[in-house]
Design a protein around this motif. Structure first.
Motif, PDB file in Angstrom:
ATOM      1  N   ILE A   8       1.019  -1.181  -0.022  1.00 30.75           N
ATOM      2  CA  ILE A   8      -0.125  -0.095  -0.039  1.00 30.75           C
ATOM      3  C   ILE A   8       0.933   1.065   0.095  1.00 30.75           C
ATOM      4  CG2 ILE A   8      -1.828   1.264   0.983  1.00 30.75           C
ATOM      5  CD1 ILE A   8      -2.765  -1.575   0.255  1.00 30.75           C
ATOM      6  N   ASN A  87       0.947   3.929   6.738  1.00 28.19           N
ATOM      7  CA  ASN A  87      -0.540   3.946   5.957  1.00 28.19           C
ATOM      8  C   ASN A  87      -1.373   4.420   7.100  1.00 28.19           C
ATOM      9  OD1 ASN A  87       1.143   1.028   4.784  1.00 28.19           O
ATOM     10  ND2 ASN A  87       0.323   2.764   3.137  1.00 28.19           N
ATOM     11  N   TYR A 140      -4.871  -0.625  10.906  1.00 26.08           N
ATOM     12  CA  TYR A 140      -4.417  -0.902   9.528  1.00 26.08           C
ATOM     13  C   TYR A 140      -5.275  -2.242   8.917  1.00 26.08           C
ATOM     14  CZ  TYR A 140      -1.203  -2.247   5.778  1.00 26.08           C
ATOM     15  OH  TYR A 140      -0.558  -2.665   4.425  1.00 26.08           O
ATOM     16  N   TYR A 144      -7.212  -1.673   5.783  1.00 29.96           N
ATOM     17  CA  TYR A 144      -6.479  -2.448   4.369  1.00 29.96           C
ATOM     18  C   TYR A 144      -6.604  -3.973   4.859  1.00 29.96           C
ATOM     19  CZ  TYR A 144      -4.727   2.284   4.227  1.00 29.96           C
ATOM     20  OH  TYR A 144      -4.490   3.635   4.137  1.00 29.96           O
ATOM     21  N   ALA A 147      -4.723  -5.979   2.166  1.00 31.65           N
ATOM     22  CA  ALA A 147      -3.278  -5.434   1.459  1.00 31.65           C
ATOM     23  C   ALA A 147      -2.577  -6.687   1.700  1.00 31.65           C
ATOM     24  CB  ALA A 147      -2.779  -4.387   2.637  1.00 31.65           C
ATOM     25  N   HIS A 218     -11.277  -0.277   1.646  1.00 31.35           N
ATOM     26  CA  HIS A 218     -11.073  -2.027   1.470  1.00 31.35           C
ATOM     27  C   HIS A 218     -10.795  -1.901  -0.160  1.00 31.35           C
ATOM     28  CE1 HIS A 218     -13.257  -3.054   5.346  1.00 31.35           C
ATOM     29  NE2 HIS A 218     -12.236  -2.012   5.296  1.00 31.35           N
ATOM     30  N   ALA A 221      -7.552  -0.818  -1.482  1.00 27.87           N
ATOM     31  CA  ALA A 221      -6.301  -1.842  -1.197  1.00 27.87           C
ATOM     32  C   ALA A 221      -6.374  -3.079  -2.156  1.00 27.87           C
ATOM     33  CB  ALA A 221      -6.816  -2.273   0.246  1.00 27.87           C
TER      34      ALA A 221
END
Length: 224
Positions: A8, A87, A140, A144, A147, A218, A221
């Motif tokens: 990311i 991130n 995180y 994500y 990811a 989401h 990602a």
């Protein structure tokens, strides 16, 4: 499992993530200059004893997050902070990122301290940024989940795995819970409940601090 990088990108330079890493590293370098007796005094003076919670020792509630107990301790924490923190800082902005970081760290301190009080372990100071970073991991994972995290898993020294963030972080959290349940603190020397408290706090705080639609994050990602 050791994370090496994620996929990311960030839109801005992670100033606060780098600053936190720099301060933690600076404090650890200072620790290395101390004699064993001086280091013990330093840890007891600025680490967090369970009774500090009852006395509302505000200074130690924060200073303990910048002290580490060894090279492996700080390297692991700073690696996790760099990979996942940049991130989260990018998504939240500076002020809300600090609120998440220190809010998670404080929640970690309170939970670990109350467990220590219940167990009667009143003279063991807690140190480290793990609780605050656990909150970053939770944020995180929520921001994500899809990811990709390039991961090194000992003892597979010549193999690297690409794992989805939800699996990597979810597995990490499960390990914390299992160790908290079955490994006494005095044996492991790790504040497992601090990790749990920080993670739960981060999981809750990200809903309050992130102002956009998590589903859109989401989706973005998945595209990388």
């Amino acid at each position: 499992m050791i994370p090496l990088k994620d996929n990311i990108p960030t839109n801005s330079f992670p100033v606060l993530t780098v600053l936190l890493i720099a301060v933690n590293t600076g404090v650890f370098i200072y620790e290395l200059t101390l004699s064993p007796d001086e280091l013990k005094l330093f840890v007891h003076q600025y680490g967090l004893l369970p009774t500090d919670i009852l006395q509302l020792n505000i200074l130690n509630l924060f200073t303990h997050m910048f002290i580490h107990g060894g090279i492996g301790h700080i390297l692991g924490n700073m690696l996790f902070l760099w990979i996942f923190g940049n991130n989260v800082e990018d998504a939240l902005g500076k002020v809300r990122f600090l609120a998440l970081y220190f809010g998670s760290g404080l929640a970690a301190a309170f939970l670990q301290s109350f467990v220590a009080i219940l167990e009667g372990s009143l003279d063991i100071p807690m140190v480290g940024a793990s609780g605050a970073i656990s909150g970053i991991l939770a944020a995180y994972m929520k921001l994500y989940p899809y990811a990709k995290v390039l991961t090194f898993i000992p003892p597979f020294f010549f193999f690297f795995f690409v794992l989805p963030a939800w699996f990597f972080i979810g597995y990490w959290f499960l390990i914390q819970v299992l160790y908290a349940m079955f490994v006494p603190t005095e044996l492991g020397g790790v504040a497992w409940y601090a990790h749990i408290g920080g993670f739960v706090a981060g999981w809750i705080l990200i809903n309050k601090l992130y102002k956009k639609n998590l589903k859109l994050v989401h989706y973005s990602a998945i595209r990388y």
